[in-house]
Every structure is written in structure tokens, then in C-alpha cells.
Scaffold this motif. Structure first.
Motif, PDB file in Angstrom:
ATOM      1  N   ILE A 576       0.850  -1.207   0.000  1.00  0.00           N
ATOM      2  CA  ILE A 576       0.000   0.000   0.000  1.00  0.00           C
ATOM      3  C   ILE A 576       0.883   1.254   0.000  1.00  0.00           C
ATOM      4  N   ALA A 577       1.915   1.256   0.847  1.00  0.00           N
ATOM      5  CA  ALA A 577       2.804   2.413   0.958  1.00  0.00           C
ATOM      6  C   ALA A 577       3.509   2.687  -0.356  1.00  0.00           C
ATOM      7  N   SER A 578       3.920   1.609  -1.034  1.00  0.00           N
ATOM      8  CA  SER A 578       4.594   1.778  -2.325  1.00  0.00           C
ATOM      9  C   SER A 578       3.653   2.396  -3.349  1.00  0.00           C
ATOM     10  N   SER A 579       2.373   1.950  -3.318  1.00  0.00           N
ATOM     11  CA  SER A 579       1.387   2.469  -4.279  1.00  0.00           C
ATOM     12  C   SER A 579       1.063   3.936  -4.006  1.00  0.00           C
ATOM     13  N   LEU A 580       0.983   4.306  -2.723  1.00  0.00           N
ATOM     14  CA  LEU A 580       0.566   5.659  -2.352  1.00  0.00           C
ATOM     15  C   LEU A 580       1.752   6.577  -2.059  1.00  0.00           C
ATOM     16  N   ASP A 581       2.968   6.033  -2.223  1.00  0.00           N
ATOM     17  CA  ASP A 581       4.201   6.821  -2.063  1.00  0.00           C
ATOM     18  C   ASP A 581       4.374   7.327  -0.628  1.00  0.00           C
ATOM     19  N   PHE A 582       4.188   6.418   0.348  1.00  0.00           N
ATOM     20  CA  PHE A 582       4.419   6.742   1.752  1.00  0.00           C
ATOM     21  C   PHE A 582       5.726   6.109   2.204  1.00  0.00           C
ATOM     22  N   LEU A 583       6.365   6.765   3.164  1.00  0.00           N
ATOM     23  CA  LEU A 583       7.472   6.131   3.877  1.00  0.00           C
ATOM     24  C   LEU A 583       6.891   5.329   5.034  1.00  0.00           C
ATOM     25  N   VAL A 584       7.623   4.290   5.483  1.00  0.00           N
ATOM     26  CA  VAL A 584       7.107   3.404   6.526  1.00  0.00           C
ATOM     27  C   VAL A 584       8.122   3.284   7.657  1.00  0.00           C
ATOM     28  N   VAL A 585       7.571   3.398   8.895  1.00  0.00           N
ATOM     29  CA  VAL A 585       8.366   3.188  10.099  1.00  0.00           C
ATOM     30  C   VAL A 585       7.781   1.994  10.843  1.00  0.00           C
ATOM     31  N   ALA A 586       8.620   1.098  11.314  1.00  0.00           N
ATOM     32  CA  ALA A 586       8.162  -0.010  12.164  1.00  0.00           C
ATOM     33  C   ALA A 586       8.647   0.267  13.580  1.00  0.00           C
ATOM     34  N   GLU A 587       7.708   0.287  14.519  1.00  0.00           N
ATOM     35  CA  GLU A 587       8.078   0.535  15.913  1.00  0.00           C
ATOM     36  C   GLU A 587       7.967  -0.764  16.703  1.00  0.00           C
ATOM     37  N   GLY A 588       8.631  -0.791  17.851  1.00  0.00           N
ATOM     38  CA  GLY A 588       8.589  -1.975  18.704  1.00  0.00           C
ATOM     39  C   GLY A 588       9.578  -3.041  18.282  1.00  0.00           C
ATOM     40  N   VAL A 589      10.644  -2.632  17.611  1.00  0.00           N
ATOM     41  CA  VAL A 589      11.676  -3.594  17.189  1.00  0.00           C
ATOM     42  C   VAL A 589      12.553  -3.918  18.394  1.00  0.00           C
ATOM     43  N   GLU A 590      12.590  -5.194  18.758  1.00  0.00           N
ATOM     44  CA  GLU A 590      13.307  -5.582  19.977  1.00  0.00           C
ATOM     45  C   GLU A 590      14.436  -6.578  19.723  1.00  0.00           C
ATOM     46  N   THR A 591      14.488  -7.170  18.542  1.00  0.00           N
ATOM     47  CA  THR A 591      15.536  -8.172  18.267  1.00  0.00           C
ATOM     48  C   THR A 591      16.180  -7.894  16.918  1.00  0.00           C
ATOM     49  N   GLU A 592      17.371  -8.446  16.770  1.00  0.00           N
ATOM     50  CA  GLU A 592      18.094  -8.324  15.497  1.00  0.00           C
ATOM     51  C   GLU A 592      17.328  -9.029  14.381  1.00  0.00           C
ATOM     52  N   GLU A 593      16.741 -10.161  14.707  1.00  0.00           N
ATOM     53  CA  GLU A 593      15.971 -10.907  13.705  1.00  0.00           C
ATOM     54  C   GLU A 593      14.825 -10.066  13.150  1.00  0.00           C
ATOM     55  N   GLN A 594      14.102  -9.387  14.036  1.00  0.00           N
ATOM     56  CA  GLN A 594      13.007  -8.522  13.592  1.00  0.00           C
ATOM     57  C   GLN A 594      13.536  -7.413  12.708  1.00  0.00           C
ATOM     58  N   ALA A 595      14.666  -6.814  13.097  1.00  0.00           N
ATOM     59  CA  ALA A 595      15.237  -5.713  12.325  1.00  0.00           C
ATOM     60  C   ALA A 595      15.599  -6.182  10.922  1.00  0.00           C
ATOM     61  N   ASN A 596      16.198  -7.366  10.828  1.00  0.00           N
ATOM     62  CA  ASN A 596      16.601  -7.884   9.517  1.00  0.00           C
ATOM     63  C   ASN A 596      15.393  -8.197   8.641  1.00  0.00           C
ATOM     64  N   GLU A 597      14.362  -8.826   9.227  1.00  0.00           N
ATOM     65  CA  GLU A 597      13.177  -9.180   8.443  1.00  0.00           C
ATOM     66  C   GLU A 597      12.456  -7.930   7.940  1.00  0.00           C
ATOM     67  N   LEU A 598      12.349  -6.927   8.787  1.00  0.00           N
ATOM     68  CA  LEU A 598      11.678  -5.690   8.400  1.00  0.00           C
ATOM     69  C   LEU A 598      12.462  -4.980   7.304  1.00  0.00           C
ATOM     70  N   SER A 599      13.774  -5.046   7.405  1.00  0.00           N
ATOM     71  CA  SER A 599      14.613  -4.432   6.376  1.00  0.00           C
ATOM     72  C   SER A 599      14.423  -5.143   5.043  1.00  0.00           C
ATOM     73  N   SER A 600      14.327  -6.487   5.109  1.00  0.00           N
ATOM     74  CA  SER A 600      14.144  -7.266   3.877  1.00  0.00           C
ATOM     75  C   SER A 600      12.783  -7.003   3.243  1.00  0.00           C
ATOM     76  N   LEU A 601      11.797  -6.627   4.046  1.00  0.00           N
ATOM     77  CA  LEU A 601      10.463  -6.309   3.522  1.00  0.00           C
ATOM     78  C   LEU A 601      10.405  -4.911   2.915  1.00  0.00           C
ATOM     79  N   GLY A 602      11.459  -4.141   3.101  1.00  0.00           N
ATOM     80  CA  GLY A 602      11.500  -2.800   2.515  1.00  0.00           C
ATOM     81  C   GLY A 602      11.073  -1.701   3.449  1.00  0.00           C
ATOM     82  N   VAL A 603      10.858  -2.003   4.742  1.00  0.00           N
ATOM     83  CA  VAL A 603      10.509  -0.966   5.716  1.00  0.00           C
ATOM     84  C   VAL A 603      11.650   0.042   5.764  1.00  0.00           C
ATOM     85  N   HIS A 604      11.306   1.327   5.737  1.00  0.00           N
ATOM     86  CA  HIS A 604      12.324   2.363   5.595  1.00  0.00           C
ATOM     87  C   HIS A 604      13.046   2.675   6.902  1.00  0.00           C
ATOM     88  N   PHE A 605      12.292   2.743   8.002  1.00  0.00           N
ATOM     89  CA  PHE A 605      12.888   3.172   9.272  1.00  0.00           C
ATOM     90  C   PHE A 605      12.430   2.250  10.399  1.00  0.00           C
TER      91      PHE A 605
END
Length: 633
Positions: A576-605
Motif C-alpha cells: 500500500i505504501a509503495s502504491s501511495l508513495d508513503f514512507l514506513v516506520v516499524a516501531e517496537g523492534v526488539e531483536t536483530e531478527e526482527q530488524a533484519n526481516e523488516l529491512s528485507s520487507l523494505g521498511v524504511h525506518f
């Protein structure tokens, strides 16, 4: 008029009948003349019979009709049906004597009849034709008969008698006219008095309505209801229930469609309450969209059952002129004497029950409990504390960094509000709703904006570290909000490009036309706007497009569930963000694994404890010294 005339005629009838009875008996039996005795005796029997019938009629009228709303005209006609024949009989008697007697008996009879003619002018004055007829017919025919006599004395007596009858005729006429005028004035005064009484009654009713009834719904107002409730408490010997009703969704209708539609909803709600077999004396509009009902001799189970039926009835759609509108209803119940024994405490308890039920499950029923009271007074304590929190310097801001997902370089700090109250750290999710509910959020929000901008300016505009400030929808709806933002930027010297405003997803519930204007005004200044807690509630793609925000923040609940359905939801958000040209932030990141997966999904921040817990202002310079490279956010 006719009724009053009948009352006067019958009121004088007894004395008139008695006088006629005595006079007729005296004239018939005091004088003896073989030539006229037989006629007089027959005449006396007829007269006596007529007078007896009239006496019976008078008695019947006094017993059966006098104190009732009788037919006045009919009563008058019945009276004159007896009075006029009496006059005729007297006239016949006098005429007969003028023919067959010329002595002392005739003279005595003329004197008696003349006296009765004089009395009739007063006794019969309530009926003009009868009074005039009676006074004339008694003397005139006999006097005319005397005028034909050969004796001078009798002719002279005839002249006097006839003249007297004419005089009595005129006097009777004037007396009757005076009496009728008096009756007319009396009745006119009665009508005027009745009209005045009606006006007084209308004004009294109006005063009662103004002092006791709600002008919009016609239900009792607070004052009247409290008086009735007090009476119920004074006489109560069994449990009764007090229901506190608050409409759900009413404010939205009032704000979006207008007060006219809101007033219509309130009137129809009142009508439905009236039609629900409730005692209207124990039903009131308490204020706004709140109603109170007292159910006598009602226990908890029955009160809950009735409340559920009321909610179903009040939740039925309202057909208005232009649309179909719906509201719900939440009901709080307090019981006498279990929960309270005074009207004020009973209402307060029912209000508490409604308030907490609306928080937990709107459009349902809640019963008061002691735990609710503790929570209520705790909340009041929080509210009272918040009113002085700025003055007592109990509020402070802590900051949590946001980093770029690809290299974890610092891009921004989110300003998070903290409150230390009586040596206790109150969580934001506890005191922020209280601040919003009691209208304190505007002052506190302005303080947060001003101090966050001041702190960000202290970091230095040249290093490009932005600050994110959370703003409630109620703040955003304030027409003065843009001026408050401008003042915070001006007083701090912070570049608008380094200020990010975060608004919660509840913005989708509101009137987006004005909010869109506010967002565009901020963006025109270079301020970026983000939607916080995205995906948890009211998201709407069309509304997001209309609002045209810059950034969406994925709620931490989806990050925590990356191993289940969270991954799929975050993937969908990224599409949806890609279609509407929004940047995306993921909050509540507590582990390295979560950070890597979110990065691989294209989450910006990314933001969360994995990178840093919220830090005090004093620790920020040290943190910045370690993060020498800062990327634009």
C-alpha cells in the motif's frame, strides 16, 4: 343568564306562594255573601291546587336541580307556567267581584290585589314579560270593569286601580330591565374572571414548564427529577434501580450533520423512552445526550433486562428528512440502598457505571461496583494532578531514536511524554486519555510541542536530526493548532523540515475535510506528517489518500507477531505504501531478527528497544557523539 334568572325566580317563589295562599284564603273565607260564596269556594280550590303544584315544583327544583348544571331556559318556562295562571286566577276573582259586589269586600280585594301587584314587580323581576304581565293583569281588567259602574265612587276606584296597574306595569318593566342588566354584568364578570383564571393557569403552567421541564424533549429537567427522586427515596421500602443512559455516536452526528439533526435525535429518543412503559415522573433529560430513569421496586436482574430492551429500542435507526441516522446507548445502573442512599450519590454511582461500561463495551449495560468507585476517584486524582503538572514541573520529555533500516544510522528522535506524580511515574496510556477527556490535552500538547522543538534546536539544525511529536486528533481539530506549531518553531528557531507531527489512526473517524486542511497547512511549511499505530483500527485507503500524509508507522503489535500473521500484514502495508508513495516506520523492534526481516520487507525506518530505550535529555549529547552520521528522515 337563564340559569341565574331561574335561581332568582325560584328563590322568591316560596314567599310568593305563601302570600297568595294566605291572601286567597282570607278573601274567600273572611267575607260571606250567598250570591258569591259558591264561586269563591270553587275559585279557592282551583287556586289552592295551582299553588300546591307550584310548591311541589319549587321543592323538586331545590332538591334535584339547584346545585346542578340544569337547563336554565327550561326551568324559567316551568316557573312562569305556574306564575301566569296564578295572575289570571286573581284577575278573574277581581273581575267577578266587581260585577257581583260593591261593598267593603270589593274594596278589600282591590287593596290586596294591588299590594300583590306591587310585590310582583320585585319578586318576578328576573323574567321581564312575566313581571309586566303579572302586575298589569291583576288590576287592569277589574279596574276597567269598575269604570263601567253606575256609582261614582266605584268609577273613581276604577280610575285609581287602572292608573296603578299602568304605573306597576312601567315599574315592573324598569325593575326587570335593571335585574337583567345586573345579571348580564354578573355573568360578564364571571366570564372575565374565568378568562383571567385561564390566563393565570396558562402562565402557571408555563412557569412550571420553564422551571421543571426540559424545553427540547418535554421530559423533567434536573431540578424536577431530583425532587421526585428524593420523594421516591423517602418512601422507598424496597430496592429500586437508577439508570444512567448516554447515547453512543451522538456527538459525531451533532458535529458532522449539525445541531438540528442532533436535536431531532434527542426528541425522538425522549419519545421512545416515554413509550417504554416507564413512569414519566421518574424520567428526565439530565443534560446533553444523557437521560436518567428511576425504576421503583426493581432489583438488579430486572434492571439489567429492562436496560437491554431500552438499548435495543434506542438503537433503532431514526428516519430524518434527508437520511437515516443511528445512535447506540450505554446504560449504567445503581441500586438503592445497596450502592447509595441519597439522590446525589445514587446518580453519581450510575454515572460511574455508565462511564466505565462505555470504556469497556459501548452500547451495553453496566452495574456499579466498589471497584469502579476506586477507579473513578483515582481518575479524578489524576485529572486534578494534571491541571497543575506543568506548573509544578512534573512533566518531562524523553526521546527514542529512529534509525534507517539499511544501515541503522540515526534519522530522528521521537519525543515521549512522561509524568512523575507524587513520586509515581504515570504511564502515558493512563494519563493521556484523562487529559483528552477533561480538555487538558491542548495545554499539555502545546507544552510538548514547544519543549520538543526547543530541545531539537539545541541539537543543532546543521546535523539534521528531526524530532517527532505526537499530537491527538482533538489538538489537530483546534483551529488554533497551526498557530501553536508556528509559535513553537519561531520561539525555538527549529527548521520546519526537522519537525514531524504524528497523529493517531483515530483521525480516520473524524471529519477529514478540516483535518486535511490542517495537514496541508503543516506540509506547506515543510513539516512532515505521519499516521501512528497504523493498522490497528480505522484505516481507510481512500481517507489516507485524501489526507496525503508523508509517513505511516506500523504498530508494534504486528512486529511482535512477525512469526504468524504479522509478516503478511506488514507485507500488505508495504505494498500500500509503495502504491501511495508513503514512507514506513516499524516501531517496537526488539531483536536483530526482527530488524533484519523488516529491512528485507523494505521498511524504511526502525524504532525500538533493540536500538535504544527512550533516553533522558541529558543522555542525548553522548548518544549523538556516537552516531556521527545522520541520514535525512
Amino acid at each position: 343568564m337563564q340559569r341565574d334568572a331561574a335561581i332568582l325566580l325560584y328563590g322568591n317563589a316560596v314567599s310568593g306562594i305563601l302570600v297568595s295562599m294566605l291572601a286567597s284564603s282570607f278573601l274567600v273565607f273572611a267575607f260571606h255573601d250567598p250570591l258569591t260564596d259558591s264561586f269563591k269556594q270553587i275559585w279557592w280550590l282551583v287556586m289552592t291546587s295551582l299553588l300546591v303544584l307550584r310548591g311541589i315544583d319549587v321543592i323538586w327544583w331545590k332538591i334535584k336541580l339547584q346545585n346542578t348544571k340544569f337547563d336554565g331556559k327550561r326551568a324559567v318556562n316551568r316557573f312562569i307556567a305556574g306564575a301566569n295562571p296564578t295572575a289570571v286566577l286573581w284577575s278573574v276573582y277581581l273581575v267577578y267581584l266587581t260585577i257581583y259586589n260593591n261593598g267593603i269586600e270589593l274594596t278589600t280585594t282591590i287593596i290586596v290585589v294591588a299590594s300583590m301587584a306591587g310585590g310582583s314587580a320585585t319578586v318576578l323581576a328576573a323574567h321581564k314579560p312575566t313581571a309586566m304581565f303579572y302586575a298589569f293583569i291583576l288590576l287592569a281588567p277589574g279596574s276597567i270593569g269598575l269604570l263601567a259602574s253606575d256609582e261614582y265612587a266605584l268609577r273613581l276606584l276604577g280610575i285609581l286601580g287602572f292608573a296603578f296597574s299602568i304605573v306597576m306595569f312601567i315599574i315592573s318593566k324598569k325593575s326587570a330591565e335593571f335585574t337583567l342588566h345586573t345579571l348580564y354584568l354578573r355573568n360578564e364578570n364571571t366570564v372575565l374572571l374565568h378568562r383571567m383564571e385561564e390566563k393565570v393557569e396558562q402562565r402557571t403552567r408555563k412557569i412550571y414548564e420553564l422551571s421543571n421541564l426540559d424545553p427540547l424533549t418535554g421530559l423533567f429537567n434536573r431540578t424536577a427529577f431530583l425532587n421526585h427522586l428524593k420523594s421516591v427515596i423517602n418512601r422507598a421500602d424496597k430496592t429500586f434501580a437508577l439508570l444512567f443512559i448516554d447515547l453512543d455516536g451522538f456527538k459525531k452526528i451533532n458535529d458532522s450533520i449539525g445541531h438540528q439533526a442532533g436535536d431531532q435525535i434527542l426528541r425522538k429518543t425522549a419519545e421512545r423512552l416515554k413509550q417504554s412503559d416507564l413512569d414519566t415522573q421518574l424520567l428526565c433529560r439530565w443534560g446533553g445526550d444523557e437521560f436518567l430513569i428511576a425504576l421503583e421496586n426493581t432489583g438488579e436482574a430486572e434492571a439489567i433486562e429492562k436496560s437491554a430492551k431500552l438499548i435495543a429500542r434506542l438503537s433503532e435507526p431514526h428516519n430524518t428528512e434527508n437520511s437515516v441516522l443511528s445512535v447506540g446507548a450505554t446504560i449504567g445502573i445503581a441500586l438503592y440502598p445497596e450502592h447509595a442512599v441519597t439522590e446525589d450519590r445514587l446518580i453519581q454511582s450510575a454515572d460511574m457505571a455508565m462511564y466505565y461500561q462505555k470504556k469497556q463495551a459501548p452500547s451495553s449495560v453496566g452495574v456499579f461496583s466498589g471497584e469502579m468507585e476506586k477507579l473513578y476517584f483515582h481518575e479524578l486524582r489524576m485529572k486534578d494532578g494534571l491541571t497543575k503538572a506543568i506548573e509544578k514541573q512534573q512533566l518531562r520529555l524523553v526521546y527514542q531514536p529512529l534509525v534507517l533500516s539499511t544501515n541503522h544510522k540515526l534519522v530522528s528522535f521521537e519525543a515521549l511524554l512522561r509524568w512523575q506524580f507524587d513520586d509515581e511515574n504515570i504511564p502515558p496510556d493512563v494519563f493521556i486519555p484523562i487529559a483528552e477527556q477533561y480538555g487538558l490535552i491542548h495545554e499539555i500538547g502545546a507544552w510538548v510541542l514547544k519543549n520538543a522543538c526547543k530541545q531539537a534546536s539545541a541539537w543543532g539544525n546543521d546535523i539534521g536530526v528531526s524530532v517527532c511529536v505526537n499530537v491527538s486528533v482533538s489538538q489537530l481539530k483546534d483551529e488554533c493548532f497551526i498557530a501553536i506549531v508556528d509559535d513553537a518553531l519561531l520561539s525555538s528557531g527549529l527548521s520546519p523540515e526537522l519537525l514531524h507531527i504524528e497523529i493517531t489512526e483515530s483521525v480516520f473517524e473524524s471529519d477529514t475535510s478540516f483535518l486535511s486542511h490542517q495537514i496541508k497547512s503543516m506540509q506547506a511549511r515543510g513539516i512532515k506528517v505521519s499516521i501512528d499505530d497504523f493498522g490497528t483500527g480505522y484505516s481507510s485507503l481512500s481517507v489516507m489518500q485524501d489526507l496525503a500524509v508523508n509517513i505511516v508507522k506500523i504498530d508494534r503489535s504486528f512486529v511482535n507477531k512477525m512469526n504468524s500473521n504479522g509478516y503478511a500484514i506488514i507485507s500488505a502495508i508495504m505494498n500500500i505504501a509503495s502504491s501511495l508513495d508513503f514512507l514506513v516506520v516499524a516501531e517496537g523492534v526488539e531483536t536483530e531478527e526482527q530488524a533484519n526481516e523488516l529491512s528485507s520487507l523494505g521498511v524504511h525506518f526502525l524504532q525500538g528497544y533493540y536500538f535504544s530505550k527512550p533516553m533522558e535529555v541529558a543522555n542525548i549529547p553522548n548518544f549523538l557523539s556516537k552516531k556521527t552520521e545522520v541520514n535525512e528522515y
